[in-house]
Write a protein that holds these residues in place. Structure first.
Motif, mmCIF file in Angstrom:
data_model
loop_
_atom_site.group_PDB
_atom_site.id
_atom_site.type_symbol
_atom_site.label_atom_id
_atom_site.label_comp_id
_atom_site.label_asym_id
_atom_site.label_seq_id
_atom_site.Cartn_x
_atom_site.Cartn_y
_atom_site.Cartn_z
ATOM 1 N N ARG A 280 -57.705 31.931 -16.308
ATOM 2 C CA ARG A 280 -56.653 32.668 -15.596
ATOM 3 C C ARG A 280 -56.265 31.935 -14.316
ATOM 4 O O ARG A 280 -55.086 31.878 -13.957
ATOM 5 N N ARG A 281 -57.242 31.357 -13.661
ATOM 6 C CA ARG A 281 -56.956 30.586 -12.463
ATOM 7 C C ARG A 281 -56.201 29.297 -12.810
ATOM 8 O O ARG A 281 -55.396 28.815 -12.011
ATOM 9 N N LEU A 284 -52.625 30.213 -13.081
ATOM 10 C CA LEU A 284 -52.101 30.406 -11.721
ATOM 11 C C LEU A 284 -51.773 29.063 -11.068
ATOM 12 O O LEU A 284 -50.668 28.874 -10.535
ATOM 13 N N SER A 287 -48.693 27.366 -12.629
ATOM 14 C CA SER A 287 -47.450 28.078 -12.305
ATOM 15 C C SER A 287 -46.994 27.774 -10.881
ATOM 16 O O SER A 287 -45.807 27.514 -10.635
ATOM 17 N N LEU A 288 -47.922 27.808 -9.938
ATOM 18 C CA LEU A 288 -47.566 27.551 -8.545
ATOM 19 C C LEU A 288 -47.049 26.135 -8.348
ATOM 20 O O LEU A 288 -46.066 25.908 -7.635
ATOM 21 N N ARG A 346 -53.196 36.988 -2.151
ATOM 22 C CA ARG A 346 -52.339 37.509 -3.228
ATOM 23 C C ARG A 346 -50.999 37.988 -2.693
ATOM 24 O O ARG A 346 -49.945 37.620 -3.216
ATOM 25 N N SER A 350 -47.586 35.509 -3.455
ATOM 26 C CA SER A 350 -46.548 36.089 -4.321
ATOM 27 C C SER A 350 -45.275 36.389 -3.537
ATOM 28 O O SER A 350 -44.162 36.113 -4.009
ATOM 29 N N THR A 398 -54.679 26.916 -2.967
ATOM 30 C CA THR A 398 -55.219 27.701 -4.074
ATOM 31 C C THR A 398 -56.092 26.863 -5.000
ATOM 32 O O THR A 398 -57.245 27.207 -5.272
ATOM 33 N N VAL A 460 -46.451 35.531 -11.368
ATOM 34 C CA VAL A 460 -47.783 35.146 -11.848
ATOM 35 C C VAL A 460 -48.814 35.355 -10.740
ATOM 36 O O VAL A 460 -49.900 35.899 -10.969
ATOM 37 N N ALA A 461 -48.473 34.936 -9.512
ATOM 38 C CA ALA A 461 -49.391 35.089 -8.388
ATOM 39 C C ALA A 461 -49.680 36.554 -8.078
ATOM 40 O O ALA A 461 -50.796 36.899 -7.684
ATOM 41 N N LEU A 464 -52.372 37.268 -10.736
ATOM 42 C CA LEU A 464 -53.537 36.412 -10.943
ATOM 43 C C LEU A 464 -54.120 35.797 -9.677
ATOM 44 O O LEU A 464 -55.204 35.210 -9.732
ATOM 45 N N ALA A 465 -53.425 35.878 -8.535
ATOM 46 C CA ALA A 465 -53.941 35.242 -7.319
ATOM 47 C C ALA A 465 -55.325 35.788 -6.965
ATOM 48 O O ALA A 465 -55.619 36.976 -7.152
#
Length: 493
Positions: A280-281, A284, A287-288, A346, A350, A398, A460-461, A464-465
């Motif tokens: 999951r990380r 994240l 995506s970032l 988070r 986001s 992150t 996403v953040a 999942l952040a």
């Protein structure tokens, strides 16, 4: 002192991470920031200068037979490609051989390539050393972010990391203003000015190289490599300096770790850790990086072209406009950075991604209606990038703190390389045509793609952040070498 090979497999108890995290802010921490963080200023200066002097390089008499499109398209893509390759190459070596050795080597590579760019006589030479300059800076991202996060106390890690990564834009301001001088043929011949901008970067980099020699190796890295006595000596020396500065004893550290020292971590173990235990990380991080890479590497490279094509701004004046948006980029992390340690990761990650995306959609709409002048477009970009810059810097923060110690540099390298390859290599190649076509609809599309990807990453953040604020790195992601963490529960997601 036992060698790393002899100590591999030995189990021992240490409180060194807790001792580093409980330190108050001090002059010693400022020396780390200056020694490690200021290289981003050089990176910003160079990247901005290249974008702003593209028109001069393409003119007869520049001493370099190259077109403006080759500078902003091919050369920009090669620089980013070099950074991606360099991140992966140097990132692996950083985890194996240490932070200090690699951040000295990568800076030397970066400086040598920059110096050789200054004496370019042909397009192929310019392209080659733009690639090698990126190759060096890619290694800097992995080595520097690893070292900073492992040396800065947990209460300050977020804001420090953001400001350091955001300092790229101090260099961008300087690069914008420097390009104005370089393009002024009343001051410098047209085949000399652009070369001096690269040479100046080399001089500043040599100063940083000298300052960086005093930065110690990461004690956290030394622990898992069988060099615990050396780690103890470094931390004890830091504590003595800070106690002398503050004039009072330091508080007692809270928490110990039981570590089994290891000689190396295999690719298979790294891959399993990142993509299975922390999948999951991984989503994240990807995506970032994709979101911010498209916004910056794709669209801002064409900002000067937009000013020239749509607003008839002389090439020699675009640096003034870019200096303004570059200043906005730095002010964002500077003013918002503390909130990442207080309000939390988070919410801040986001919100900065979503706000910058929504504001960019609004800018695209105003641009499509013909409602913006060169000044108001620059103002809109300033507001967008105030939030986007904090968000983009948080991408590096992150991925440098949410994976285990043994995989840190390689994780930074992988997500930087993958995300930047998607947005940073394809972006300049695709959007060079969109922003340079002179067609309003094409430029609006470029804005909308960048805005859409930033918004997607923000969503996403939001889900999942990781809540990493004010937590030790070992608490956020338990090192693979830790056998027992009495004060922190092992975390995998």
């Amino acid at each position: 002192m036992a060698t790393a090979q002899a100590a591999a497999g030995r189990t021992f108890t240490t409180d060194i991470p807790a001792r580093l995290d409980r330190l108050p802010w001090s002059r010693w921490h400022w020396s780390i920031v200056i020694g490690l963080g200021t290289v981003w200023i050089l990176d910003g200066l160079e990247v901005t200068v290249v974008g702003n002097i593209a028109s001069r390089l393409s003119e007869p008499g520049s001493g370099l037979p190259i077109s403006s499109g080759q500078v902003t398209g091919t050369a920009a893509a090669l620089y980013v490609a070099g950074a991606c390759v360099g991140a992966l190459f140097w990132g692996r070596l950083t985890d194996r051989h240490g932070r200090k050795k690699l951040f000295m080597i990568t800076l030397a590579v970066y400086l040598a390539a920059t110096a050789l760019t200054a004496v370019s006589f042909s397009a192929w030479w310019f392209f080659l050393f733009r690639f090698l300059t990126g190759f060096g800076i890619g290694g800097e991202y992995a080595a520097i972010n690893s070292a900073i996060d492992e040396l800065i106390p947990s209460s300050y890690r977020g804001r420090v990391d953001l400001v350091i990564n955001g300092s790229f834009w101090i260099g961008a301001v300087g690069g914008s203003l420097l390009s104005i001088v370089a393009l002024n043929t009343d001051l410098l011949p047209e085949n000399v000015g652009w070369r001096l901008t690269f040479a100046l970067g080399v001089v500043l980099g040599l100063v940083i190289l000298l300052v960086r020699r005093s930065v110690p190796e990461s004690p956290r890295w030394l622990l898992i490599r069988g060099r615990d006595r050396e780690a103890e000596e470094i931390v004890a020396s830091i504590e003595q300096k800070i106690e002398a500065e503050k004039g009072e004893p330091l508080p007692e550290p809270a928490g110990e770790l039981v570590i089994r020292q290891r000689e190396s971590t295999s690719f298979a173990e790294i891959a399993h850790t990142v993509f299975s235990a922390y999948r999951r990380r991984a989503v994240l991080g990807f995506s970032l990086f994709v979101g911010q890479a498209f916004l910056y590497n794709a669209i801002t490279f064409g900002f000067g072209t937009i000013l020239i094509k749509f607003y008839d701004i002389p090439a020699g004046d675009t640096g003034y406009y870019f200096a303004v948006i570059a200043a906005g980029n730095f002010v964002g992390p500077l003013l918002l950075g503390k909130l990442f340690d207080t309000v939390g990761r988070r919410v801040m990650i986001s919100s900065t991604y979503l706000l910058s995306g929504v504001l960019l959609f609004g800018t695209a709409w105003l641009f499509s209606r013909g409602s913006l002048s060169a000044v108001t477009l620059t103002a809109c970009w300033c507001v967008v990038l105030f939030f986007a810059s904090a968000g983009a810097s948080s991408a590096y923060l992150t991925v440098s703190e949410i994976f285990p110690m043994e995989t840190r540099a390689m994780s930074i390298a992988f997500f930087y390389a993958l995300g930047t390859a998607v947005g940073g290599i394809s972006g300049p190649l695709v959007f060079a045509d969109l922003t340079g076509s002179g067609v309003v609809g094409d430029t609006v599309l470029a804005f909308q793609i960048g805005a859409g990807l930033m918004c997607a990453a923000g969503l996403v953040a939001a889900f999942l952040a990781v809540k990493a604020e004010r937590r030790s790195l070992e608490d956020i992601a338990t090192p693979l070498s830790v056998e027992k963490a009495p004060t922190a529960e092992a975390v995998t997601e």
